[in-house]
Design a protein around this motif. Structure first.
Motif, PDB file in Angstrom:
ATOM      1  N   ARG A 193       0.849  -1.221  -0.108  1.00  0.00           N
ATOM      2  CA  ARG A 193      -0.068  -0.088  -0.128  1.00  0.00           C
ATOM      3  C   ARG A 193       0.678   1.407   0.133  1.00  0.00           C
ATOM      4  O   ARG A 193       2.114   1.264   0.265  1.00  0.00           O
ATOM      5  CB  ARG A 193      -0.886   0.073   1.110  1.00  0.00           C
ATOM      6  N   ALA A 276      -0.742   3.464  -6.411  1.00  0.00           N
ATOM      7  CA  ALA A 276      -1.997   4.315  -6.084  1.00  0.00           C
ATOM      8  C   ALA A 276      -3.000   4.194  -7.333  1.00  0.00           C
ATOM      9  O   ALA A 276      -4.134   4.210  -6.769  1.00  0.00           O
ATOM     10  CB  ALA A 276      -1.477   5.607  -6.441  1.00  0.00           C
ATOM     11  N   ALA A 277      -2.631   3.752  -8.252  1.00  0.00           N
ATOM     12  CA  ALA A 277      -3.539   3.344  -9.170  1.00  0.00           C
ATOM     13  C   ALA A 277      -4.210   2.005  -8.767  1.00  0.00           C
ATOM     14  O   ALA A 277      -5.433   1.926  -9.212  1.00  0.00           O
ATOM     15  CB  ALA A 277      -2.763   3.197 -10.763  1.00  0.00           C
ATOM     16  N   GLY A 279      -5.086   1.127  -6.070  1.00  0.00           N
ATOM     17  CA  GLY A 279      -6.022   1.328  -4.978  1.00  0.00           C
ATOM     18  C   GLY A 279      -7.042   2.252  -5.226  1.00  0.00           C
ATOM     19  O   GLY A 279      -7.980   2.554  -4.671  1.00  0.00           O
ATOM     20  N   SER A 280      -7.135   2.641  -6.528  1.00  0.00           N
ATOM     21  CA  SER A 280      -8.299   3.489  -7.246  1.00  0.00           C
ATOM     22  C   SER A 280      -9.595   2.617  -7.398  1.00  0.00           C
ATOM     23  O   SER A 280      -9.439   1.365  -7.792  1.00  0.00           O
ATOM     24  CB  SER A 280      -7.645   3.807  -8.397  1.00  0.00           C
ATOM     25  N   PRO A 281     -10.884   3.160  -7.182  1.00  0.00           N
ATOM     26  CA  PRO A 281     -11.851   2.727  -7.710  1.00  0.00           C
ATOM     27  C   PRO A 281     -12.305   2.446  -9.128  1.00  0.00           C
ATOM     28  O   PRO A 281     -13.136   1.921  -9.596  1.00  0.00           O
ATOM     29  CB  PRO A 281     -12.884   3.500  -6.865  1.00  0.00           C
ATOM     30  N   ALA A 282     -11.321   3.277  -9.990  1.00  0.00           N
ATOM     31  CA  ALA A 282     -11.553   3.339 -11.463  1.00  0.00           C
ATOM     32  C   ALA A 282     -11.611   2.204 -12.091  1.00  0.00           C
ATOM     33  O   ALA A 282     -10.792   1.088 -11.700  1.00  0.00           O
ATOM     34  CB  ALA A 282     -10.600   4.285 -12.039  1.00  0.00           C
ATOM     35  N   ALA A 285      -8.270   0.350 -13.086  1.00  0.00           N
ATOM     36  CA  ALA A 285      -7.551  -0.136 -11.936  1.00  0.00           C
ATOM     37  C   ALA A 285      -7.540  -1.722 -12.177  1.00  0.00           C
ATOM     38  O   ALA A 285      -6.667  -2.574 -11.932  1.00  0.00           O
ATOM     39  CB  ALA A 285      -7.820   0.224 -10.643  1.00  0.00           C
ATOM     40  N   ALA A 308      -6.291   5.053 -14.457  1.00  0.00           N
ATOM     41  CA  ALA A 308      -6.732   5.022 -13.014  1.00  0.00           C
ATOM     42  C   ALA A 308      -6.253   5.891 -11.924  1.00  0.00           C
ATOM     43  O   ALA A 308      -6.664   5.892 -10.758  1.00  0.00           O
ATOM     44  CB  ALA A 308      -6.204   3.640 -12.416  1.00  0.00           C
ATOM     45  N   GLY A 309      -5.485   7.008 -12.457  1.00  0.00           N
ATOM     46  CA  GLY A 309      -5.301   7.938 -11.484  1.00  0.00           C
ATOM     47  C   GLY A 309      -3.830   7.957 -10.899  1.00  0.00           C
ATOM     48  O   GLY A 309      -3.616   8.821 -10.048  1.00  0.00           O
ATOM     49  N   GLY A 310      -3.020   7.059 -11.475  1.00  0.00           N
ATOM     50  CA  GLY A 310      -1.918   6.933 -10.665  1.00  0.00           C
ATOM     51  C   GLY A 310      -0.730   7.984 -10.843  1.00  0.00           C
ATOM     52  O   GLY A 310      -0.128   8.452  -9.764  1.00  0.00           O
ATOM     53  N   ALA A 313      -2.047  10.874  -8.718  1.00  0.00           N
ATOM     54  CA  ALA A 313      -1.781  10.612  -7.250  1.00  0.00           C
ATOM     55  C   ALA A 313      -0.397  10.967  -6.816  1.00  0.00           C
ATOM     56  O   ALA A 313       0.019  11.416  -5.884  1.00  0.00           O
ATOM     57  CB  ALA A 313      -2.112   9.386  -6.776  1.00  0.00           C
TER      58      ALA A 313
END
Length: 354
Positions: A193, A276-277, A279-282, A285, A308-310, A313
């Protein structure tokens, strides 16, 4: 697109826009270089040759060379730590030498652990001289670092040795975590994590950066509180530095970074943007996890990390760590000129390719 995102996309342009940082680095390298060479020359001639090779001073066999051993960020932090305490930069030179020797030692051993054959465009020491020889050279550099600080007048010299020992313990713990991450799964309760990554990065990278600034301050006569503030700033900088390295490992230009495109994804490293990606709800991911678990296309993985927003983030994390570093500097009684130079180095460290 943020300014930092632009810098990660175009690190060469970011470097060109940082003349102050380059002037600071050049000044501090020039101040520390004679003492660094003198320390290396105290070693066995063969070990000194390998050390010189690792610093870019010579080729295999000892012939003079004009290579580079990096920008000298740690040296500069040590010199500026002394100046921040109100002393001359020369007071921080022994600290600069010690941390540069430790950094070189860690790189020699890291290259062996990672099996890396090339560093800065040349064969790594273990490839050039053999694994046993490279281990020996790393051990010698570590011993020289401790000796350099032990030669300093008491009580500052003893305090400096204790600080370096503590930072080395943190560095080893961070490196151990990094190696163990490779065997952890991408998903599920045992996955790595972001908070575990921060702890690893603080040890592996931040401990020595923080120690560099704090050691310079201690040798410059600073109080324990001032040294602790500089150590905190360096540790936050180290996390930011590592996260930027991760972004460059995924999206950096190989002609600038010297690394293959998507190299970290190809090697399946658990870097901050990927963690980080995941762990995203997208929806991206879930697809990313499948690609990573199946050893799929790194180019597709890079696109999914971003979707996925990595990337976003990682940029936010870098900003948070830089803000924390600057807050630590603002909370200590430091010389204004040195703080200005330290802030220039913080900016440089997150807008660069090293």
């Amino acid at each position: 697109m943020t300014a930092l995102d632009s810098a990660v996309r175009e690190p060469a342009r970011a470097l060109a826009a940082a003349p102050h940082a380059h002037q600071v680095l050049s000044r501090c390298r020039s101040l520390a270089r004679p003492a660094l060479r003198e320390a290396v020359e105290r070693s066995h001639p063969w070990v000194a040759e390998m050390a010189g090779y690792s610093f870019g001073w010579c080729g295999i066999g000892g012939a003079p060379a004009t290579g580079s051993s990096g920008k000298g960020l740690r040296q500069a932090l040590a010199v500026l730590g002394a100046e921040a305490a109100g002393a001359s930069g020369r007071a921080g030179v022994p600290a600069a030498v010690a941390v540069e020797l430790v950094h070189a030692f860690s790189l020699l051993h890291d290259d062996i652990m990672d099996g890396d054959p090339v560093r800065r465009g040349r064969a790594t020491v273990w490839k050039a001289y053999g694994t046993g020889a490279a281990v020996l050279a790393g051990d010698a550099l570590f011993a020289l670092a401790v000796e350099t600080l032990a030669r300093q007048p008491l009580p500052a010299g003893a305090d400096a040795v204790r600080m370096l020992s503590g930072a080395l313990g943190d560095l080893v713990r961070g490196q151990a975590d990094d190696l163990l991450f490779a065997d952890r799964p991408w998903t599920g309760p045992e996955r790595v994590r972001p908070e575990a990554y921060r702890t690893m990065a603080e040890g592996k990278t931040g401990a020595l950066l923080g120690c560099a600034a704090a050691l310079g301050a201690v040798l410059g006569g600073a109080s324990a509180g001032t040294a602790a503030a500089l150590d905190r700033a360096g540790r936050h900088l180290g996390i930011a530095f590592q996260v930027v390295d991760d972004m460059l490992g995924v999206w950096g230009d190989p002609s600038v970074t010297g690394k293959p495109v998507h190299g970290d994804l190809r090697e399946r490293k658990k870097t901050f943007p990927v963690l980080a990606a995941l762990g995203s709800p997208a929806p991206a991911a879930r697809r990313l996890a499948a690609v990573l678990e199946q050893g799929g296309d790194p180019a597709e993985a890079a696109e999914l990390v971003e979707a996925a927003g990595g990337r976003a983030a990682a940029l936010r994390e870098t900003g948070r760590q830089v803000a924390a570093a600057e807050s630590a500097l603002a909370g200590a009684p430091l010389a204004a000129g040195a703080v200005r130079d330290l802030r220039a180095l913080v900016e440089f460290a997150v807008r660069r390719d090293l």
